[in-house]
Design a protein around this motif. Structure first.
Motif, PDB file in Angstrom:
ATOM      1  N   ARG A  55       0.490  -1.274   0.194  1.00 55.10           N
ATOM      2  CA  ARG A  55       0.293  -0.097   0.049  1.00 55.10           C
ATOM      3  C   ARG A  55       0.595   1.268   0.320  1.00 55.10           C
ATOM      4  NH1 ARG A  55      -5.002  -1.476   3.644  1.00 55.10           N
ATOM      5  NH2 ARG A  55      -5.237  -3.406   2.829  1.00 55.10           N
ATOM      6  N   LEU A  56       1.770   1.279  -0.903  1.00 55.36           N
ATOM      7  CA  LEU A  56       2.361   2.196  -0.530  1.00 55.36           C
ATOM      8  C   LEU A  56       2.758   3.072  -2.203  1.00 55.36           C
ATOM      9  CD1 LEU A  56       5.932   0.582   0.874  1.00 55.36           C
ATOM     10  CD2 LEU A  56       3.677   2.797   1.855  1.00 55.36           C
ATOM     11  N   ILE A  57       2.313   2.547  -3.260  1.00 59.99           N
ATOM     12  CA  ILE A  57       2.305   3.480  -4.501  1.00 59.99           C
ATOM     13  C   ILE A  57       1.416   2.163  -5.070  1.00 59.99           C
ATOM     14  CG2 ILE A  57       4.854   3.965  -4.711  1.00 59.99           C
ATOM     15  CD1 ILE A  57       5.785   1.045  -5.975  1.00 59.99           C
ATOM     16  N   ASP A  58       0.971   2.974  -6.389  1.00 62.83           N
ATOM     17  CA  ASP A  58       0.020   2.063  -7.283  1.00 62.83           C
ATOM     18  C   ASP A  58       0.568   1.982  -8.684  1.00 62.83           C
ATOM     19  OD1 ASP A  58      -1.951   2.160  -5.098  1.00 62.83           O
ATOM     20  OD2 ASP A  58      -1.982   4.295  -5.405  1.00 62.83           O
ATOM     21  N   ALA A  59       2.317   2.576  -9.331  1.00 62.40           N
ATOM     22  CA  ALA A  59       2.513   2.703 -10.322  1.00 62.40           C
ATOM     23  C   ALA A  59       4.456   2.059  -9.976  1.00 62.40           C
ATOM     24  CB  ALA A  59       2.551   3.915 -10.972  1.00 62.40           C
ATOM     25  N   PRO A  60       4.792   1.473 -11.096  1.00 58.29           N
ATOM     26  CA  PRO A  60       6.122   0.497 -10.776  1.00 58.29           C
ATOM     27  C   PRO A  60       6.900   2.529 -10.320  1.00 58.29           C
ATOM     28  CG  PRO A  60       5.122   0.905 -13.444  1.00 58.29           C
ATOM     29  CD  PRO A  60       3.668   1.132 -12.436  1.00 58.29           C
ATOM     30  N   LEU A  61       7.557   2.160  -9.886  1.00 59.78           N
ATOM     31  CA  LEU A  61       8.693   3.215 -10.085  1.00 59.78           C
ATOM     32  C   LEU A  61      10.092   2.710 -10.505  1.00 59.78           C
ATOM     33  CD1 LEU A  61       8.583   3.351  -5.780  1.00 59.78           C
ATOM     34  CD2 LEU A  61       7.968   5.091  -7.577  1.00 59.78           C
ATOM     35  N   CYS A  62       9.736   1.578 -11.763  1.00 68.21           N
ATOM     36  CA  CYS A  62      11.087   1.626 -11.950  1.00 68.21           C
ATOM     37  C   CYS A  62      10.643   1.247 -13.835  1.00 68.21           C
ATOM     38  CB  CYS A  62      12.644   0.933 -11.328  1.00 68.21           C
ATOM     39  SG  CYS A  62      12.747   1.356  -9.936  1.00 68.21           S
ATOM     40  N   PRO A  63       9.923   2.330 -15.019  1.00 70.46           N
ATOM     41  CA  PRO A  63       9.521   1.276 -15.553  1.00 70.46           C
ATOM     42  C   PRO A  63      10.795   0.802 -16.680  1.00 70.46           C
ATOM     43  CG  PRO A  63       9.378   2.963 -15.323  1.00 70.46           C
ATOM     44  CD  PRO A  63       9.365   2.996 -14.104  1.00 70.46           C
ATOM     45  N   LYS A  64      11.717   1.343 -16.481  1.00 74.78           N
ATOM     46  CA  LYS A  64      13.215   1.814 -17.468  1.00 74.78           C
ATOM     47  C   LYS A  64      13.990   0.223 -17.464  1.00 74.78           C
ATOM     48  CE  LYS A  64      12.864   6.509 -18.208  1.00 74.78           C
ATOM     49  NZ  LYS A  64      13.770   7.882 -18.222  1.00 74.78           N
ATOM     50  N   GLY A  65      13.137  -0.371 -15.756  1.00 68.93           N
ATOM     51  CA  GLY A  65      14.373  -0.852 -14.818  1.00 68.93           C
ATOM     52  C   GLY A  65      15.594  -0.482 -14.315  1.00 68.93           C
ATOM     53  N   LEU A  66      16.492   0.396 -14.580  1.00 66.64           N
ATOM     54  CA  LEU A  66      17.887   0.468 -14.271  1.00 66.64           C
ATOM     55  C   LEU A  66      17.646   1.410 -14.099  1.00 66.64           C
ATOM     56  CD1 LEU A  66      20.397  -0.227 -15.533  1.00 66.64           C
ATOM     57  CD2 LEU A  66      20.911   1.382 -17.389  1.00 66.64           C
ATOM     58  N   ILE A  67      18.739   1.788 -12.765  1.00 71.05           N
ATOM     59  CA  ILE A  67      19.068   2.636 -11.563  1.00 71.05           C
ATOM     60  C   ILE A  67      20.417   3.145 -12.272  1.00 71.05           C
ATOM     61  CG2 ILE A  67      18.618   3.286  -9.074  1.00 71.05           C
ATOM     62  CD1 ILE A  67      16.643   1.314  -8.810  1.00 71.05           C
ATOM     63  N   LEU A  68      20.945   4.054 -11.671  1.00 71.64           N
ATOM     64  CA  LEU A  68      22.567   3.856 -11.932  1.00 71.64           C
ATOM     65  C   LEU A  68      22.657   4.754 -10.399  1.00 71.64           C
ATOM     66  CD1 LEU A  68      25.483   5.018 -13.277  1.00 71.64           C
ATOM     67  CD2 LEU A  68      24.222   7.119 -13.517  1.00 71.64           C
ATOM     68  N   MET A  69      24.186   3.827  -9.532  1.00 72.03           N
ATOM     69  CA  MET A  69      24.269   4.953  -8.478  1.00 72.03           C
ATOM     70  C   MET A  69      25.362   4.842  -9.065  1.00 72.03           C
ATOM     71  SD  MET A  69      24.862   2.531  -4.900  1.00 72.03           S
ATOM     72  CE  MET A  69      25.982   3.303  -3.464  1.00 72.03           C
ATOM     73  N   CYS A  70      25.651   6.306  -8.034  1.00 71.28           N
ATOM     74  CA  CYS A  70      27.320   6.906  -8.071  1.00 71.28           C
ATOM     75  C   CYS A  70      27.693   6.216  -6.540  1.00 71.28           C
ATOM     76  CB  CYS A  70      27.999   8.730  -7.914  1.00 71.28           C
ATOM     77  SG  CYS A  70      28.796   9.364  -7.959  1.00 71.28           S
ATOM     78  N   GLY A  71      28.865   5.627  -6.179  1.00 70.98           N
ATOM     79  CA  GLY A  71      29.231   5.189  -5.635  1.00 70.98           C
ATOM     80  C   GLY A  71      29.585   4.036  -5.234  1.00 70.98           C
ATOM     81  N   GLU A  72      30.148   3.407  -5.043  1.00 73.86           N
ATOM     82  CA  GLU A  72      30.858   2.185  -4.815  1.00 73.86           C
ATOM     83  C   GLU A  72      29.920   0.788  -3.781  1.00 73.86           C
ATOM     84  OE1 GLU A  72      34.566   2.252  -1.611  1.00 73.86           O
ATOM     85  OE2 GLU A  72      33.387   2.776   0.081  1.00 73.86           O
ATOM     86  N   MET A  73      30.514  -0.452  -4.144  1.00 74.17           N
ATOM     87  CA  MET A  73      29.904  -1.883  -3.904  1.00 74.17           C
ATOM     88  C   MET A  73      29.871  -1.315  -2.514  1.00 74.17           C
ATOM     89  SD  MET A  73      29.072  -3.090  -6.567  1.00 74.17           S
ATOM     90  CE  MET A  73      28.773  -4.859  -6.600  1.00 74.17           C
ATOM     91  N   GLY A  74      28.939  -2.042  -1.447  1.00 81.82           N
ATOM     92  CA  GLY A  74      28.515  -2.174   0.251  1.00 81.82           C
ATOM     93  C   GLY A  74      27.319  -2.529   0.381  1.00 81.82           C
ATOM     94  N   SER A  75      27.291  -2.100   1.441  1.00 81.85           N
ATOM     95  CA  SER A  75      26.481  -2.140   2.242  1.00 81.85           C
ATOM     96  C   SER A  75      24.984  -1.470   1.399  1.00 81.85           C
ATOM     97  CB  SER A  75      25.946  -1.643   3.511  1.00 81.85           C
ATOM     98  OG  SER A  75      26.390  -0.176   3.610  1.00 81.85           O
ATOM     99  N   MET A  76      25.237   0.124   0.849  1.00 80.53           N
ATOM    100  CA  MET A  76      24.191   0.386   0.137  1.00 80.53           C
ATOM    101  C   MET A  76      24.061   0.371  -1.346  1.00 80.53           C
ATOM    102  SD  MET A  76      24.079   4.700  -0.623  1.00 80.53           S
ATOM    103  CE  MET A  76      25.046   5.226   1.123  1.00 80.53           C
ATOM    104  N   SER A  77      24.913  -0.329  -1.119  1.00 78.71           N
ATOM    105  CA  SER A  77      24.407  -0.671  -2.873  1.00 78.71           C
ATOM    106  C   SER A  77      23.548  -2.644  -2.861  1.00 78.71           C
ATOM    107  CB  SER A  77      26.059  -1.775  -3.685  1.00 78.71           C
ATOM    108  OG  SER A  77      26.746  -2.199  -3.376  1.00 78.71           O
TER     109      SER A  77
END
Length: 195
Positions: A55-77
């Motif tokens: 019950r948080l959203i009614d539509a897809p939040l990642c319709p393109k299917g690709l998220i870019l993260m500026c950072g490094e591998m670790g707990s956040m990724s």
């Protein structure tokens, strides 16, 4: 490494190589890493389209299917990758030194949003400078800033010159969902203010 032992890691190299060979320019960051590639079998429609059950959203939040993260591998990724699993999206982790603004301009239409790890970038000034560069290069790309320096999550437009929302780690699933949803709305408001 935790992510390399992920059950879908064998798909990472194949799909990333395919994506790179067909879509990426020669200037694509060498250190780009696909954190997760979701399985391609068809899930039930409700799971594929949203977190409606939560019950948080009614539509897809990642319709393109690709998220870019500026950072490094670790707990956040890892946290972002777990959330992306639910959205059936792929996370690409890239160092800011490898990410050119020309590449970002060209491939922004394929990205859902960029998540910037302020703690990885270092001091506040460096983070703000980087966010401003991203904002100038692609104003229509939602920017989610994550920083341990902030008191709490900020889903408002207060920092809209640099980012659309600010989240405080660790990245909990609900906070990410609400943050990304707010980032889309705030980015739309930011761009309408520019017009």
């Amino acid at each position: 490494m935790y992510l390399m032992s992920h059950t879908h890691c064998w798909m990472e190299a194949v799909v990333f190589r395919s994506w790179q060979s067909h879509e990426a320019p020669k200037t694509m960051p060498d250190s780009a890493l696909v954190v997760r590639v979701p399985p391609r079998d068809d899930p039930p429609a409700a799971e594929a389209m949203s977190l409606k059950a939560d019950r948080l959203i009614d539509a897809p939040l990642c319709p393109k299917g690709l998220i870019l993260m500026c950072g490094e591998m670790g707990s956040m990724s890892r946290d972002l990758s777990e959330w992306a699993d639910r959205m059936r999206a792929v996370v690409m982790v890239v160092s800011e030194k490898r990410m050119t603004m020309d590449w970002l301009r060209e491939y922004a239409p394929r990205l859902d949003f960029i998540l910037v790890d302020s703690d990885y970038l270092g001091d506040t000034e460096t983070t703000i400078d980087f966010c401003l560069q991203v904002r100038r290069a692609v104003p229509s790309l939602p920017v989610v800033l994550v920083s341990s320096e902030v008191r709490s999550h900020d889903f408002t437009c207060e920092r809209m010159m640099a980012c659309d929302v600010t989240l405080k780690p660790p990245l909990l699933q609900t906070a990410l969902t609400m943050g990304v949803q707010a980032a889309y709305q705030n980015n739309e408001y930011y761009n309408s203010a520019l017009a």
